[in-house]
Design a protein around this motif. Structure first.
Motif: not given
Length: 238
Positions: A194-196, A202-203, A208-210, A216-217
């Motif tokens: 999940v991290n990967r 994100r790349k 992204e995170y806030e 979700i962008k």
């Protein structure tokens, strides 16, 4: 990102009942306050009642032979929880854990059976609820099995946005802190994978995170990855 507005409403799974039939349900309920960390029922318990969630949150889980927990549903206020077999004596296939102090209405199957027998319009609404519940289960299994772990993750993010999302322009903040462990339990993957996958998204500037919460962008990119069928929000939810 500031000033999040235009909250996306999460649809309770009981919105298929007319006002009259929902009031009939309310009359039969016995109220109960359930503390955080307790359980409405365990896998293997006899299924003899339904629970209407007036306040709080409940997660429905399944344990694997290896002891890993798979999160199947995250119920919230307005949802009815339980196994919909009022005419058969069955056992629960899942465990319902209370993750926020909850106020629930308990509906005995015998009372539900009386409503179904006495009011044909109630029986039709109950069939609609069962249909929504079964379709939700079908779409979740489709997401888990058809398009790999990236598809399952993207589908889960979309479902989370429909359930807890706040829109700000084209971006959507998932206004609940969801850990990588939570996500791994929702899609049956390891936390490392999940991290990967989240790092890849994100790349690609899709998420992204806030303040520790997921934003979700580019939801269209997530929809493409999971071959989204644009189901209504009462189906496309966590």
């Amino acid at each position: 990102m500031k000033d999040h507005t235009n909250v996306i409403e999460a649809h309770g799974n009981t919105n298929c009942f007319s006002e009259q039939n929902f009031n009939r349900l309310l009359v039969t309920m016995k109220e109960r306050l359930v503390p955080e960390g307790s359980h409405l029922f365990w896998e293997g318990d006899y299924s003899d009642k339904l629970f209407y969630l007036k306040r709080g949150r409940v997660k429905l889980t399944k344990s694997t032979d290896e002891g890993k927990e798979l999160i199947l549903y995250m119920y919230q206020a307005g949802d009815m929880v339980g196994q919909a077999d009022p005419f058969f004596s069955t056992k629960h296939s899942f465990t319902a854990e209370v993750i926020e102090e909850s106020e629930v209405g308990v509906i005995e199957h015998k009372d539900l059976e009386i409503l179904i027998c006495q009011h044909c319009d109630f029986a039709i609404d109950f069939m609609k609820w069962m249909g929504i519940h079964h379709r939700l289960t079908q779409t979740k299994f489709r997401d888990l099995m058809m398009y790999g772990k990236p598809g399952a993750l993207c589908s889960t993010l979309i479902r989370l946005s429909n359930t807890y999302g706040e829109k700000n322009g084209e971006a959507i903040l998932i206004n609940k802190k969801i850990t990588h462990t939570d996500l791994s339990n929702m899609i049956g993957a390891t936390r490392e994978s999940v991290n990967r996958m989240l790092s890849d998204l994100r790349k690609k500037d899709a998420v992204e995170y806030e303040n520790g919460m997921i934003v979700i962008k580019n939801i269209e990119m997530l929809q493409d990855i999971c071959h989204c069928e644009l189901c209504p929000t009462e189906i496309c939810r966590i």
